[in-house]
Every structure is written in C-alpha cells, then in structure tokens.
Design an enzyme around this catalytic site. Sequence first.
Site, PDB file in Angstrom:
ATOM      1  N   TYR A 202       0.849  -1.200   0.000  1.00 46.23           N
ATOM      2  CA  TYR A 202       0.000   0.000   0.000  1.00 46.23           C
ATOM      3  C   TYR A 202       0.882   1.247   0.000  1.00 46.23           C
ATOM      4  CZ  TYR A 202      -4.554  -2.131   1.459  1.00 46.23           C
ATOM      5  OH  TYR A 202      -5.736  -2.813   1.546  1.00 46.23           O
ATOM      6  N   ARG A 215      -3.278 -11.548   1.968  1.00 44.59           N
ATOM      7  CA  ARG A 215      -4.738 -11.541   1.771  1.00 44.59           C
ATOM      8  C   ARG A 215      -5.380 -12.861   2.179  1.00 44.59           C
ATOM      9  NH1 ARG A 215      -6.170  -6.358   1.692  1.00 44.59           N
ATOM     10  NH2 ARG A 215      -5.029  -5.212   0.106  1.00 44.59           N
ATOM     11  N   GLU A 323     -16.332  -5.588   7.023  1.00 47.37           N
ATOM     12  CA  GLU A 323     -15.186  -6.405   6.649  1.00 47.37           C
ATOM     13  C   GLU A 323     -15.573  -7.865   6.892  1.00 47.37           C
ATOM     14  OE1 GLU A 323     -11.296  -4.834   7.781  1.00 47.37           O
ATOM     15  OE2 GLU A 323     -10.768  -6.813   8.558  1.00 47.37           O
TER      16      GLU A 323
END
Length: 336
Positions: A202, A215, A323
């Site tokens: 990021y 992930r 989420e």
Amino acid sequence: MLPIKPSSRPFTVAYVDARHKQELLADNQTLALIGFDESARGPAGDACEFTLALPQLEETRQLEYWKAASPVTHEQIDGIHVARTPDVLFAYLEQPADDMRHDARAAYARLYRLLEKTGYPHLLRVWNYFPRLLETDGAEQRYRAFCVGRHETLAPLAIPPQSLPAASALGSFPGPFQFYFLAAKSPGIQIENPRQVSAFNYPPRYSPRSPAFSRALFKHWPESEHLYISGTASIVGHESRHREPLPQLEETLSNIEALISTAHHRHALPISHFAQLDLIKIYLSHPQWLPQVKSALQSRFPGSKPARLFLQGTVCREDLLLEIEGMYLGRAKDSG
Ligand code: 3EB
C-alpha cells in the site's frame, strides 16, 4: 450434537451455541474457545478460553470453537496462553492498548519469541483487536501507529512479504489489545488478490509503514487443505469503493471470490466459490447495518454455508462499513 466432524485433521473450527461451554472446556481436544461480548475477558486458567470485546449482533450467543484431532497441551509461556498439538500452536496474549506503536511492537516481539522458543516457526493467521482504532493519540491515528509498531518488530527479523500471515485487525470495545494466532511447523502458501494491491505494498497515505499481512493463506496439511482468508473489505486496487453497505458487501464478496479462485487455479484448492467456505465472520463498524447486510447475505447464500457470525468491530478506514474474513477447513467432496 455439535456440528463437528471428529476426523478433521489437524483441527477444525465451528461456531457453536454458548450453552456448550462447560462441556467443551472439559474436552482435552479443545484448542480454543472464544466468546464475543461488550467487555474483554482473558483466560481464567491455562486453557485458551477468552472473550473478545466485540459484541455479537444476533440473539443466540455463539462461541468460536477450535477442536484439535489429538489431545491438546496447555501452558503459559511468558504470559502467553498456549494450546498445542504436535502439528499446530494456538496462542492468546494481551498487551496494554495505550500507545499502539509501542504495544504492537511489543506484542509482535512476544509472538516471534514464542514461535522461536516453542519450535513452530511458521505463522499462519493472526487476529488483532484493540479499542479506539480510528482515534488519534498524539500525532498518529491508532491503526496507523499499530502498523508502524508491527513493522518495527518485523523489519529486523527480515520476514519476507511472502511469509506474512493472513490477518484481521479491527477496533474493539474498551479493553486491552487482544491478540491471538495460529502457527505451524511447516509453512503455508500466500495468496494475494489480483483485484487488490497487496497490503504490504500500500502507498504511505494509509500508514507510514504498510500493513504487514497476506490476503489469504492456503495450508496444505497432510490430511486436509485449509484456506484462511484475511479480513477483506470493499477495496479495489488500494482505494475504498462505495459509500453504502450493500455495494460494499458485493465488492467484498467479489474480492473473496477472487482469492478463492486464485487459490483454486494456481494451487489446486479444492473449492472455487464463496458458498463453499465453512465459516465467515462479518464485522460491522455500525450495528445499524445488520438487518440489511444479513438479509442480503441470506438471499445471496440461502443454504447453511458458510456459517456466519456477525460482530461489531471498527474497520480500519473511516469510509469502510464492513469487513469479512473466512475459513475453508477441508472436506471438499461433500461441499457441493
Ligand atoms: C484492508 O484490506 C482492510 O492491518 O492486519 C484487513 C486485515 C485490514 C488485516 C491488518 C488490515 C489488516 O486493508 C484492513
């Protein structure tokens, strides 16, 4: 009856009615028993039995139940509650949550010292919960400070990005930094999302040090294959998408589908769809969205799978409302 197959190796996880608590605590194959409520409660004895400060949003009290396929050894090592079998180590620790840079650095240092000491060097999955996640202490927002502190422990250990665990990090009700994790003697395989920039890459606008997690993690055990999906939100590339909960839900589901599909095509994961996951946890920053999100999930996935747990937890960007994390725990042949 508990919804658990006795032969699941080396462990399995299920959501069970909290009325089974005493019975499960007495079972020597219980790796961990996790409750969810408004206040945190650490283990009372040696067992990994604790309550996270994340309220459940539905009526029936559920526990997250981890069951090993062989007897579990419980011990406390440097203040960390450890439950293990020869294959896997589960651990729970608490750290103050005052200065998140310092406290995350300390918690991750304790974690890696434990793995070193016990001989389970491969970290597969971690869960991080601490209060006031989006608030600012001093110069830095607490989630960003957490990312910096985590990085400060990982950097000198030279942990390569492809060895990062799957993770979740959410804001909890008031209480300590609650941290639990799973490690093994052999590594898993990192799965990144083709729709998203890897979190460890990021750009700095989200945090001065990028969030150190994968992930998803695919774990090939001798007798089963597992997939551990990190907390996943409505992020495409590295940017948040959509302002409303239902579009965010759809984007999140697409992200999880993309992870499962990647693991299926590249690494022969036995499943290829979201509905074949065993368990999901849905974290909502604001409990008011529960009815909408719940009924949308119910109409998208009308069957009993995946089993669902709705929790109140603050997602680490102001604009993200929900989420979702998930697990696939083997037994592909009967999962349709
Ligand atoms: C995201 O995709 C959402 O900092 O460990 C999800 C899972 C998130 C884990 C972490 C952060 C973390 O960036 C946030």
